[in-house]
Enzyme design. Structure first.
Site, PDB file in Angstrom:
ATOM      1  N   CYS A   2       0.829  -1.211   0.000  1.00  0.00           N
ATOM      2  CA  CYS A   2       0.000   0.000   0.000  1.00  0.00           C
ATOM      3  C   CYS A   2       0.859   1.255   0.000  1.00  0.00           C
ATOM      4  O   CYS A   2       0.454   2.282  -0.550  1.00  0.00           O
ATOM      5  CB  CYS A   2      -0.956  -0.003   1.183  1.00  0.00           C
ATOM      6  SG  CYS A   2      -0.134  -0.045   2.796  1.00  0.00           S
ATOM      7  N   HIS A  19      -1.622   1.579   7.377  1.00  0.00           N
ATOM      8  CA  HIS A  19      -2.077   1.467   5.992  1.00  0.00           C
ATOM      9  C   HIS A  19      -2.005   2.839   5.329  1.00  0.00           C
ATOM     10  O   HIS A  19      -2.328   3.858   5.947  1.00  0.00           O
ATOM     11  CB  HIS A  19      -3.509   0.926   5.954  1.00  0.00           C
ATOM     12  CG  HIS A  19      -4.052   0.741   4.570  1.00  0.00           C
ATOM     13  ND1 HIS A  19      -3.503  -0.151   3.672  1.00  0.00           N
ATOM     14  CD2 HIS A  19      -5.092   1.342   3.925  1.00  0.00           C
ATOM     15  CE1 HIS A  19      -4.189  -0.107   2.542  1.00  0.00           C
ATOM     16  NE2 HIS A  19      -5.151   0.800   2.667  1.00  0.00           N
TER      17      HIS A  19
END
Length: 911
Positions: free
Chosen positions: A157, A643
């Site tokens: 990510c 994230h």
């Protein structure tokens, strides 16, 4: 709106279906193989409940459609509809999309491009070269592209968010789209080719739902081992590594105004405004210097049928691709498809420059780093603990020598360093005449992202001021706390500089008890929402903290050359040159001895009108100082895990979108403003640059007959289309220093030039200057002779070396073995093998030699190779240099001891 002729004739077969039903089906699995989402496909045939997988699995949705003769299917992730008979995407309800307060799944086919453009006008929409083939209708061009997600391929990510943010930087994306002929490299792993392919897929007119960036992911792992494996990494370190590698692969020598290759200038002065750009090639040292200049950046246009034509339009149609991927579209494809330098006579630089000059000149590859805040040199993220890297230098240009500047690497701090410890020494880098001539380089990366900062250090005893210029690719800003904000605001009201080490006092040296207590306090505070414990922090506050003056005292005293001792000093800095796209990195991560933590304070940032004029040096040539936000990368989680996502503004319709791996969602701008920003990309904004392009469009549309046609650099024209300050015309992207076409570029020169009518050329030339004017393309005969001569020299040198080395290997007991520096030998080897166009400088054995007892000996652990005396003499006769270091020398036979023989002879006579 969609023309009636474009409507799919099979829409009548669709039964009644609601969005809620589709969302419910998206939570299910393929009815044939049981695989789950994303990208399941639901059959839209009346009374058919079938849900099947897509091409990423077994493509049971297509098998079902062919077997049952069901024509229409909908993607349950993107809600795009595909017709198998028409082999194209179809749109059910074309209607305008109004802004909503909450995020909803992006449905490009539901948006009316006209109303979108009207409701959300961009502040500065550059003009771009139009699509000559006219393969897309005007309506189709205005539909948003670039809304393609990226699949997470194992904690990637951080990479996906960074790539999406870069993808939505129009100057960079349009370069890779429209100047594909310039994306050439023989350097492995050819990351620029992988990035170009990725951009074409992300912005393809077929609008794939998501792509898998496998090739680029593997390439970045080859460049930097830190990204190998599947551990979470820092997105900022990835950005630095990627952009530095792209620069290395795409860089070209910079030509000066006289047409020659620009080289390092040994004597530069700020007062004369002759600031020279730095070469962005990286280095392992902290404060090293290099030079580069600026050049043109992009050009565009096409040559068709010999007609002189300049096709320009809005930027929203500029971003287009050449290759397509994704699911149902493939059915249709089966049918077709810086030098740190003294700026006054007494200027100083960091002592690291002495040891690192050779490495800088040979351009060792290391990722770039940001300019650290004057008062805060702590590492800001996890990656900086493992991979300290140095700042590369880079270029910029302007009509009044706007693009010249000094540049250098900022100091890179130690992980345990609590404050700036600057040790300055008289600059020595340019005093050696034995160094190899260094050309300066530029690339599209340095043209877009590189700026420069003017740093000044003043001795508070003798008032001597030392000045350096540091090149930055991004600004790493500290996040001030409550006390820091009070000091900043107080200094603003009093119009006085802050001299208290802003944002660093809290991390200064302290006792163990107070250190532990303070660490616990900060850890607890970092876990509490910022609204509970602290005031609102703005991006302007972070900038003010970065540029605030910093006292050099105590352990951080300044070594003054005039006083010849440590003195109290003050260090402060200003922006000397603003980049076209400003990358700002907020230092949210802190790494202490025993633990790491993240600063979760909300930092408010403007979507438009970020003004850097208060932080501009008076010597700055930058005219435009306001920026608008392009994209922002956010990190959710803690210092150890989390994230990354990105919010980006689509350049076509002006809407904001959330990019969360393969999911793309439209969001309202208030969602972006409330985001916890980590990395922000701002672009210069100027209404005048838009009007400038419109005037050029009007001139091109006149189609005045002209007796002369002018060739112009495609790269510079593309730069004119996307930059607010494109700088002077630079045709040396396709010309050699003699004014002809280099033989190595002649076979693809059509990719490098655009033909302009006379009236357009005259307007651009009078407005921006530069040049030279080119009316005829021809291969340079001088360069051809030089290439042939160079090839003969290379062949002679390598053949002679191989011959002498074979003789050396055949000797069983060579009388003399000499040493040669492997660093120099690798440079020579790259030259004779054609990997480097410039021959190495004189042989430099200084790094492998040590003086002992008045004799030069080999340094223990040195990086050296062994050659014969004949090979040494051959290389020495060509390049010169030294010193000579022998590991085995000729041993003269000892004198025969005749004393014993005479004694025996005398005794014999006596008998």
């Amino acid at each position: 709106m969609t023309d009636s002729g474009d409507l799919c004739p099979h829409l009548d077969s669709i039964g009644e279906v609601t969005k809620e039903e589709l969302i419910q089906k998206s939570k299910g699995t393929c009815q044939s193989c049981g695989v789950g989402g994303p990208n399941l496909w639901a059959c839209l045939q009346c009374d058919c409940p079938y849900v099947g997988c897509g091409e990423s699995y077994s493509d049971h949705s297509t098998i079902h459609a062919q077997a049952k003769k069901h024509n229409l299917t909908v993607n349950l992730t993107t809600f795009r509809v595909w017709c198998y008979v028409c082999e194209r995407e179809v749109f059910l309800e074309p209607k305008p999309v109004t802004p909503v307060s909450s995020a909803h799944r992006c449905k490009p086919h539901d948006q009316d491009p006209v109303s979108q453009t009207t409701c959300y006008p961009l502040k500065a929409v550059p003009i771009a070269v139009a699509d000559e083939e006219g393969s897309e209708s005007e309506e189709d061009e205005l539909k948003p592209r670039g809304l393609t997600g990226m699949k997470n391929i194992g904690n990637s990510c951080y990479m996906n968010a960074a790539l999406q943010a870069l993808s939505n930087c129009p100057p960079l994306t349009q370069f890779f789209q429209d100047c594909s002929g310039l994306v050439r490299t023989d350097k492995k792993p050819a990351l620029c080719k992988s990035y170009q392919k990725l951009i074409s897929e992300l912005w393809h007119k077929k609008r794939p739902s998501y792509v898998v960036p496998t090739t680029l992911f593997h390439g970045i792992k080859l460049v930097n081992p830190m990204f190998r494996g599947y551990a979470q990494q820092d997105t900022q370190e990835f950005l630095r590594c990627l952009m530095d590698q792209l620069h290395e692969e795409l860089k070209e020598p910079l030509f000066d105004c006289s047409g020659g290759i620009s080289e390092v200038e040994p004597d530069l002065s700020l007062d004369s405004c002759n600031l020279v750009d730095g070469d962005r090639s990286p280095s392992e040292d902290e404060f090293l210097s290099c030079d580069s200049g600026s050049g043109s950046e992009r050009g565009d246009g096409e040559r068709a049928g010999g007609e002189a034509e300049l096709l320009i339009q809005d930027e929203c149609v500029a971003v287009r691709g050449t290759g397509g991927i994704s699911e149902k579209e493939r059915l249709k494809e089966r049918r077709g498809e810086e030098r740190t330098r003294e700026m006054d006579e007494d200027a100083d630089v960091d002592t690291a420059a002495q040891d690192g000059q050779a490495e800088r000149e040979t351009e060792t590859a290391t990722p770039a780093t940001a300019v650290p805040a004057p008062g805060n040199t702590e590492p800001d993220n996890e990656a900086s603990m493992h991979c300290p890297s140095s700042r590369p230098c880079s270029p910029a240009h302007s009509v009044q020598e706007l693009h010249s500047r000094l540049s250098s690497n900022p100091p890179r701090s130690s992980p345990l360093r609590t404050g700036p410890t600057y040790t300055f020494k008289k600059a020595q880098m340019l005093l050696s005449t034995k160094k190899k001539k260094q050309s300066r380089f530029r690339s599209v990366i340095s043209d877009i992202f590189d700026g420069s900062i003017l740093s000044l250090v003043q001795c508070l005893t003798c008032d001597r001021v030392s000045t350096t210029v540091e090149t930055f690719q991004d600004l790493s800003l500290p996040i001030p706390g409550k006390e820091d904000l009070a000091k900043l605001h107080s200094s603003i009201h009093q119009s006085a500089p802050v001299k208290a080490g802003v944002c660093t006092d809290g991390y200064a040296a302290q006792g163990w008890i107070s250190y532990i207590m303070d660490s616990i306090r900060r850890f607890v505070v970092s876990c509490i929402p910022s609204w509970f414990w602290g005031p609102m922090v703005t991006l302007e506050d972070c900038l003010a903290a970065f540029f605030a003056a910093d006292e050099l005292k105590g352990d951080n005293m300044y070594s003054c050359e005039r006083c010849k001792k440590l003195r109290n000093g003050v260090k402060y800095c200003k922006v000397l040159r603003l980049p076209e796209i400003l990358c700002i990195h907020l230092k949210r991560f802190r790494h202490e001895v025993m633990y790491s933590f993240k600063i979760n304070s909300h930092v408010s940032f403007p979507l438009e009108g970020l003004d850097l004029k208060p932080f501009l040096a008076k010597e700055s040539p930058s005219q435009i100082t306001t920026y608008d936000l392009l994209s922002v990368i956010c990190h959710h989680g803690t210092a150890g895990s989390g994230h990354y996502i990105a919010y980006c503004q689509n350049v076509i319709n002006g809407q904001w979108y959330e990019f969360d791996d393969q999911y793309v969602t439209e969001v309202h701008e208030t969602v972006v403003q409330n985001a916890e920003a980590y990395v922000l990309f701002y672009r210069k904004s100027s209404e005048e640059s838009v009007r400038e392009r419109q005037r050029v469009v009007a001139l091109a549309n006149l189609k005045e007959p002209s007796l002369l046609q002018f060739y112009i650099s495609r790269e510079w024209l593309n730069k004119f289309n996307t930059f607010t300050e494109p700088g002077p015309i630079t045709n040396h992207t396709f010309l050699c220093q003699h004014g002809g076409i280099p033989p190595t570029k002649y076979h693809y020169v059509d990719d490098l030039v655009v033909i302009l009518p006379q009236n357009v050329w005259e307007y651009l030339y009078n407005r921006f200057g530069g040049g030279p004017a080119v009316n005829h393309l021809y291969v340079c005969a001088i360069c051809q002779v030089e290439i042939e001569t160079l090839a003969k020299r290379r062949k002679l040198e390598i053949d002679t070396f191989i011959k002498l080395n074979k003789e050396f290997q055949a000797e069983e007991a060579p009388t003399v073995i000499l040493c040669i520096s492997m660093q120099w030998f690798r440079e020579w080897e790259n030259f004779v093998k054609g990997k480097d166009n410039e021959p190495p400088g004189p042989i430099d054995n200084s790094k492998i030699a040590v003086m002992k007892g008045g004799h030069i000996q080999l340094k223990q652990g040195a990086d050296y190779g062994q050659i014969s005396e004949e090979t040494w003499q051959y290389l020495l006769s060509i390049y010169g240099g030294g010193p000579e270091i022998a590991v085995r020398q000729t041993i003269s036979p000892p004198d025969t001891d005749t004393h014993g023989e005479r004694k025996i002879e005398a005794e014999t006579r006596a008998l």
